[in-house]
Design a protein around this motif. Structure first.
Motif, short mmCIF file in Angstrom:
data_model
loop_
_atom_site.label_atom_id
_atom_site.label_comp_id
_atom_site.label_asym_id
_atom_site.label_seq_id
_atom_site.Cartn_x
_atom_site.Cartn_y
_atom_site.Cartn_z
N VAL A 21 1.22 10.70 2.90
CA VAL A 21 2.36 10.51 1.99
C VAL A 21 3.55 11.34 2.45
CG1 VAL A 21 3.20 10.85 -0.37
CG2 VAL A 21 0.91 9.91 0.02
N ASP A 22 3.29 12.60 2.81
CA ASP A 22 4.38 13.47 3.27
C ASP A 22 5.02 12.95 4.55
OD1 ASP A 22 3.98 15.12 1.14
OD2 ASP A 22 2.95 16.71 2.26
N LEU B 259 1.63 2.49 4.04
CA LEU B 259 1.20 3.38 2.94
C LEU B 259 0.70 2.55 1.76
CD1 LEU B 259 1.19 6.45 2.11
CD2 LEU B 259 3.34 5.95 0.92
N HIS C 16 -2.36 7.61 -3.75
CA HIS C 16 -2.87 7.71 -2.39
C HIS C 16 -3.70 8.99 -2.23
CE1 HIS C 16 -2.97 7.39 1.99
NE2 HIS C 16 -2.45 6.17 1.87
N SER D 46 2.61 6.45 -4.17
CA SER D 46 2.12 7.68 -3.52
C SER D 46 1.17 8.49 -4.40
CB SER D 46 3.31 8.55 -3.10
OG SER D 46 4.09 8.94 -4.23
N VAL E 16 8.06 4.15 -3.00
CA VAL E 16 7.08 5.13 -2.52
C VAL E 16 6.52 5.95 -3.68
CG1 VAL E 16 6.80 7.23 -1.14
CG2 VAL E 16 8.01 5.26 -0.18
#
Length: 395
Positions: free
Chosen positions: A109-110, A165, A103, A100, A96
């Motif tokens: 993302v959170d 994601l 992104h 991330s 991630v």
């Protein structure tokens, strides 16, 4: 010759200067990465083979390919006395982090970070090694997502969110699992179930596992459809031309050549097993006075290489065994001398030791747990390390 310029690199998982004989696997994985990122169906991959054939090196090389394509990646090394929940959480967290920062939607993302946190925190208590881990993210754990306690369901939900994601960026996620045969059967089944669901969704996530020769059997025992879920790659010793390439190319970059008889002798001694290729190459380089390297150089270096392997490669494993386990392995080696090193019937081991098969079960099971032998099929055992029978007979 100058030992500082020595190009050979024997080591656990250490990539040699020339990764010979693995071109096909690397090319196939490039296709897998492109197909998965494009939303096309593709199977995950399992590498299996004896110790010292370069499974970990190949696993790392495949991960490097994914990294070069900007995928998110994470790696774990399974252990027989440890649940995979926390190692998977740590590996997914690494993946991630790799995607991330690119992104554009921080809330998205959170949200994924919260799911990851809930997955990691679902461990009710520290595992048998007292391990507990909380993802270092400043977000609350999600509720009702990847926190059921059912590992398969939680993995499906975690993998789905993380893959989505990465998919937003046109890439995917790769989870690389070394020593995969050490995952408990129920957790191995959960991982297979999650891979099955993710592949049906077409989500951009692949799992690449590596383990001993009985790994395909262990996977099939955990889920009946595992044989169709993965693409299985048997990692074996190098054919002659690839072994020659592993010796010649690194040496050529240093202006050194090998006589053909030297290569003949090296292959005779190593049987093309990658770890031995590097070990004998390194010692031969240090012994040789100059180019070209001769067969006499190889023969002079061989005792040093054998002594180094006897301590670091064979001896360290032998020393881990109990007296009863050593007796069992010695019997296997004796029988291997008669019938050719390979799978040995457990009944033959019992007869050789004049014992009842049931009384030898603890020794056999202990050796399997320590990764010194494996059972590819019911009623037989074999060494996980090439040339181990020869080593025991030489003691």
């Amino acid at each position: 010759m100058d030992p500082i310029r020595n190009p050979y690199a024997p080591g656990a998982g250490q990539r040699p200067p020339e990764l010979a004989g693995r071109d096909r696997e690397l090319e196939q994985f490039e296709v897998t990465l492109e197909r998965v990122a494009a939303g096309r169906p593709e199977r995950s991959m399992v590498l299996s083979g004896l110790r010292g054939v370069g499974k970990t090196v190949l696993l790392n090389a495949l991960r490097s390919q994914a990294v070069k394509r900007a995928w998110g990646t994470g790696k774990i090394e399974a252990r027989p006395d440890q649940s995979i929940r926390i190692p998977v959480a740590q590996a997914v967290h690494a993946a991630v982090r790799e995607v991330s920062h690119r992104h554009r939607d921080p809330d998205r993302v959170d949200a994924v970070a919260g799911v990851l946190k809930s997955f990691a925190l679902r461990t009710a208590a520290p595992d048998r090694k007292g391990m507990r881990w909380t993802p270092p993210v400043d977000v609350p754990a999600a509720r009702g997502r990847a926190d059921s306690g059912d590992l398969e369901l939680d993995l499906v939900e975690l993998f789905t969110d993380v893959a989505t994601l990465a998919g937003d960026l046109g890439v995917g996620v790769g989870l690389f699992v070394d020593e995969m045969q050490d995952i408990a059967t129920d957790e191995l089944g959960a991982l297979c179930g999650a891979c099955h669901e993710i592949s049906q969704q077409g989500a951009p996530l692949v799992v690449v596992g590596a383990g001993l020769p009985h790994l395909p059997v262990a996977l099939a025992a955990s889920k009946s459809y595992a044989e169709r879920l993965f693409r299985y790659v048997s990692v074996d010793r190098l054919p002659r031309d690839m072994a020659d390439r592993a010796w010649r190319r690194p040496a050529a970059e240093e202006g050194v050549e090998f006589e053909q008889e030297a290569l003949d002798e090296l292959y005779r001694l190593t049987d093309g097993y990658p770890y031995f290729v590097q070990a004998y190459g390194k010692v031969t380089w240090d012994v040789a006075l100059g180019s070209p390297v001769t067969a006499d150089d190889v023969r002079e270096a061989a005792p040093d290489a054998q002594a180094e392997l006897a301590v670091g490669f064979f001896g360290a494993r032998y020393d881990r065994a109990t007296p009863a386990e050593r007796d069992y392995m010695t019997a296997m080696a004796d029988l291997g001398a008669e019938h050719g090193d390979g799978a040995i019937a457990t009944a033959e081991v019992a007869r050789h030791l004049a014992r009842k098969p049931q009384s030898l079960s603890p020794a056999r099971d202990g050796l399997i747990k320590k990764g010194l032998v494996y059972s590819g099929e019911r009623g037989s055992v074999a060494f996980t390390v090439p040339h181990f029978g020869q080593f025991l007979r030489s003691r």
